[in-house]
Design a protein around this motif. Structure first.
Motif, PDB file in Angstrom:
ATOM      1  N   GLN A  61      -3.914  16.821   2.613  1.00 27.71           N
ATOM      2  CA  GLN A  61      -4.573  15.859   1.736  1.00 27.71           C
ATOM      3  C   GLN A  61      -3.665  15.460   0.578  1.00 27.71           C
ATOM      4  N   SER A  62      -2.983  16.434  -0.030  1.00 29.54           N
ATOM      5  CA  SER A  62      -2.063  16.139  -1.130  1.00 29.54           C
ATOM      6  C   SER A  62      -0.891  15.306  -0.647  1.00 29.54           C
ATOM      7  N   ALA A  63      -0.390  15.578   0.574  1.00 25.80           N
ATOM      8  CA  ALA A  63       0.726  14.822   1.133  1.00 25.80           C
ATOM      9  C   ALA A  63       0.341  13.360   1.323  1.00 25.80           C
ATOM     10  N   SER A  64      -0.893  13.125   1.736  1.00 27.20           N
ATOM     11  CA  SER A  64      -1.365  11.757   1.930  1.00 27.20           C
ATOM     12  C   SER A  64      -1.431  10.999   0.603  1.00 27.20           C
ATOM     13  N   ILE A  65      -1.919  11.676  -0.432  1.00 25.51           N
ATOM     14  CA  ILE A  65      -2.005  11.049  -1.755  1.00 25.51           C
ATOM     15  C   ILE A  65      -0.614  10.803  -2.316  1.00 25.51           C
ATOM     16  N   ALA A  66       0.284  11.790  -2.179  1.00 24.87           N
ATOM     17  CA  ALA A  66       1.641  11.662  -2.705  1.00 24.87           C
ATOM     18  C   ALA A  66       2.383  10.497  -2.062  1.00 24.87           C
ATOM     19  N   SER A  67       2.188  10.303  -0.763  1.00 23.45           N
ATOM     20  CA  SER A  67       2.889   9.213  -0.069  1.00 23.45           C
ATOM     21  C   SER A  67       2.430   7.840  -0.551  1.00 23.45           C
ATOM     22  N   LYS A  68       1.232   7.771  -1.132  1.00 22.64           N
ATOM     23  CA  LYS A  68       0.741   6.504  -1.680  1.00 22.64           C
ATOM     24  C   LYS A  68       1.186   6.300  -3.134  1.00 22.64           C
ATOM     25  N   LEU A  69       1.357   7.408  -3.847  1.00 20.85           N
ATOM     26  CA  LEU A  69       1.651   7.310  -5.270  1.00 20.85           C
ATOM     27  C   LEU A  69       3.144   7.234  -5.602  1.00 20.85           C
ATOM     28  N   TYR A  70       3.990   7.840  -4.774  1.00 10.44           N
ATOM     29  CA  TYR A  70       5.399   7.918  -5.144  1.00 10.44           C
ATOM     30  C   TYR A  70       6.086   6.556  -5.110  1.00 10.44           C
ATOM     31  N   ASP A  71       5.573   5.644  -4.274  1.00 11.67           N
ATOM     32  CA  ASP A  71       6.171   4.314  -4.143  1.00 11.67           C
ATOM     33  C   ASP A  71       5.055   3.305  -3.928  1.00 11.67           C
ATOM     34  N   LYS A  72       4.793   2.486  -4.958  1.00  8.41           N
ATOM     35  CA  LYS A  72       3.726   1.480  -4.873  1.00  8.41           C
ATOM     36  C   LYS A  72       4.329   0.074  -4.975  1.00  8.41           C
ATOM     37  N   THR A  73       5.522  -0.074  -4.428  1.00 10.59           N
ATOM     38  CA  THR A  73       6.265  -1.327  -4.542  1.00 10.59           C
ATOM     39  C   THR A  73       5.454  -2.526  -4.046  1.00 10.59           C
ATOM     40  N   ILE A  74       5.532  -3.616  -4.797  1.00  9.60           N
ATOM     41  CA  ILE A  74       4.961  -4.891  -4.365  1.00  9.60           C
ATOM     42  C   ILE A  74       6.117  -5.888  -4.234  1.00  9.60           C
ATOM     43  N   GLY A  75       6.061  -6.718  -3.223  1.00 14.27           N
ATOM     44  CA  GLY A  75       7.178  -7.604  -2.924  1.00 14.27           C
ATOM     45  C   GLY A  75       7.265  -8.790  -3.859  1.00 14.27           C
ATOM     46  N   ILE A  76       8.031  -8.665  -4.931  1.00  4.35           N
ATOM     47  CA  ILE A  76       8.250  -9.779  -5.855  1.00  4.35           C
ATOM     48  C   ILE A  76       9.641 -10.370  -5.612  1.00  4.35           C
ATOM     49  N   ILE A  77      10.660  -9.534  -5.761  1.00  4.64           N
ATOM     50  CA  ILE A  77      12.026  -9.995  -5.478  1.00  4.64           C
ATOM     51  C   ILE A  77      12.225 -10.146  -3.978  1.00  4.64           C
ATOM     52  N   TYR A  78      11.692  -9.172  -3.226  1.00  2.00           N
ATOM     53  CA  TYR A  78      11.760  -9.216  -1.766  1.00  2.00           C
ATOM     54  C   TYR A  78      10.335  -9.319  -1.212  1.00  2.00           C
ATOM     55  N   PRO A  79       9.831 -10.527  -0.986  1.00  2.00           N
ATOM     56  CA  PRO A  79       8.462 -10.703  -0.502  1.00  2.00           C
ATOM     57  C   PRO A  79       8.196  -9.892   0.765  1.00  2.00           C
ATOM     58  N   GLY A  80       7.049  -9.223   0.782  1.00  2.00           N
ATOM     59  CA  GLY A  80       6.649  -8.426   1.930  1.00  2.00           C
ATOM     60  C   GLY A  80       7.134  -6.992   1.875  1.00  2.00           C
ATOM     61  N   MET A  81       8.016  -6.667   0.950  1.00  2.81           N
ATOM     62  CA  MET A  81       8.546  -5.305   0.848  1.00  2.81           C
ATOM     63  C   MET A  81       7.486  -4.373   0.286  1.00  2.81           C
ATOM     64  N   THR A  82       7.345  -3.155   0.859  1.00  4.32           N
ATOM     65  CA  THR A  82       6.368  -2.174   0.390  1.00  4.32           C
ATOM     66  C   THR A  82       6.972  -0.798   0.138  1.00  4.32           C
ATOM     67  N   ARG A  83       8.221  -0.570   0.510  1.00  3.77           N
ATOM     68  CA  ARG A  83       8.848   0.735   0.337  1.00  3.77           C
ATOM     69  C   ARG A  83      10.336   0.578   0.046  1.00  3.77           C
ATOM     70  N   TRP A  84      10.863   1.486  -0.791  1.00  6.13           N
ATOM     71  CA  TRP A  84      12.287   1.560  -1.027  1.00  6.13           C
ATOM     72  C   TRP A  84      12.887   2.677  -0.181  1.00  6.13           C
ATOM     73  N   PRO A  85      14.121   2.524   0.278  1.00  7.71           N
ATOM     74  CA  PRO A  85      14.754   3.590   1.066  1.00  7.71           C
ATOM     75  C   PRO A  85      15.070   4.807   0.204  1.00  7.71           C
ATOM     76  N   GLU A  86      15.174   5.959   0.835  1.00  5.69           N
ATOM     77  CA  GLU A  86      15.494   7.211   0.173  1.00  5.69           C
ATOM     78  C   GLU A  86      16.797   7.071  -0.627  1.00  5.69           C
ATOM     79  N   GLY A  87      16.800   7.598  -1.855  1.00  7.57           N
ATOM     80  CA  GLY A  87      17.980   7.558  -2.706  1.00  7.57           C
ATOM     81  C   GLY A  87      18.059   6.368  -3.633  1.00  7.57           C
ATOM     82  N   THR A  88      17.174   5.376  -3.479  1.00  9.96           N
ATOM     83  CA  THR A  88      17.162   4.222  -4.370  1.00  9.96           C
ATOM     84  C   THR A  88      16.673   4.643  -5.759  1.00  9.96           C
ATOM     85  N   GLN A  89      17.277   4.072  -6.786  1.00  9.63           N
ATOM     86  CA  GLN A  89      16.895   4.421  -8.152  1.00  9.63           C
ATOM     87  C   GLN A  89      15.424   4.125  -8.405  1.00  9.63           C
TER      88      GLN A  89
END
Length: 332
Positions: free
Chosen positions: A261-289
């Motif tokens: 249950q915690s893993a499911s919540i964490a996966s939603k909270l750690y990256d909540k990217t919305i596609g502004i610069i890159y429309p449609g983008m929802t996740r950043w790759p590992e290691g991105t600032q």
């Protein structure tokens, strides 16, 4: 798990009560410091507090200075203090305060590309902050004052000290109907804190030390009562008050280290990217600032203070001055 917020608050309250009990006993004994009797003051303070960290900010590249202050997240700090004055130019204070800090990337005003990176990140946080601190006050205009009957009512002062504070950041998940649900972030290791795959990402403590410094103005309404205004800055030694500091991780590791249950919540909270610069983008790759770990999070306050001198007034300079000014004129 770290000590809970109520436990920390209880310890802080107990410390203040012990100090107050000590104050009551010593007041009755008439403490002596050199040739002067020590004066005691108790008071309350309240006023706005502000957060400077990774989340939120204003147009341009993100910083940890006043340029990125979000006034819409101004919160009320409230507290109490006891100060011992061995002389009229120096004091030793112990204080306890409570405030609330917030930050939200969605509030950033956009005028160019720099702030869009942060707005696209789309993270937010909130936390209560309990603090107990001790500090020294110095009144420079009183150091060379040797006329107790003509002491100024308005007295500027500087202050420096250290404190212990407790925070516990929460992040939100917004449902399709717009309802926000808040979750505590530290147990979720959103940047891989404590995971073998990320040795540079260490678990952070919710209770830490800070260094405080600032200054203010105090005005004596009478020998017994004074009012003042004080600016106090907190230098912290953590970049995790808002739970953002380093880089994005591989969300697959949440399932490896956390309950399902915690893993499911964490996966939603750690990256909540919305596609502004890159429309449609929802996740950043590992290691991105994800944050800026070059600057620690800070917070500061601007408070009004009301103080009351305790016990007998040994040098009623204002009262003596008023009596002298209103007495009948001498007849020659």
């Amino acid at each position: 798990m770290k000590p809970s917020l109520p436990k920390f608050a209880g310890k802080a309250s107990l410390l203040i009560l012990i100090c107050f009990s000590f104050l009551c006993r010593t007041q009755a004994q008439g403490f002596i410091f050199g040739n002067e009797k020590i004066k005691w003051e108790a008071g309350l303070n309240f006023g706005p507090s502000f957060f400077l960290g990774d989340l939120g900010g204003n147009s341009g590249k993100g910083t940890n200075n006043l340029k990125d202050l979000n006034l819409e997240f101004t919160q009320l700090m409230k507290g109490a203090y006891i100060t011992m004055y061995p002389t009229n130019w120096a004091g030793l204070r112990i204080a306890a305060t409570l405030t609330h800090l917030e930050g939200d990337d969605a509030t950033i005003n956009t005028t160019g590309i720099n702030e869009l990176w942060r707005k696209q990140r789309n993270l937010d946080f909130k936390t209560n902050v309990w603090e107990v601190n001790g500090s020294a006050e110095i009144f420079p205009t009183m150091i060379f004052s040797n006329d107790p009957e003509n002491e100024p009512r308005l007295r500027p002062y500087g202050l420096i000290g250290a404190g212990i504070y407790h925070f516990n950041p929460q992040g939100s998940i917004t449902a399709p109907n717009g309802t926000k649900t808040w979750y505590y972030l530290q147990p979720l290791s959103t940047e891989g804190e404590g995971m073998a795959e990320y040795p540079k990402s260490k678990p952070y403590k919710l209770t830490n030390f800070n260094v405080i410094y600032g200054g203010g103005l105090k005005y004596f309404l009478s020998d017994r009562v004074n009012m003042g205004m004080e600016l106090l800055y907190r230098k912290t030694f953590t970049d995790y008050i808002d739970d953002v500091s380093q880089t994005y991780i591989d969300p697959k590791n949440f399932a490896k280290y956390l309950p399902s249950q915690s893993a499911s919540i964490a996966s939603k909270l750690y990256d909540k990217t919305i596609g502004i610069i890159y429309p449609g983008m929802t996740r950043w790759p590992e290691g991105t600032q994800r944050g800026d770990n070059k600057n620690q999070d800070t917070y500061f306050s601007v408070v009004l203070k009301v103080g009351f001198r305790l016990g007998p007034i040994y040098e009623s300079s204002f009262a003596r001055r008023a009596a002298r000014q209103t007495r009948c004129p001498s007849v020659y």
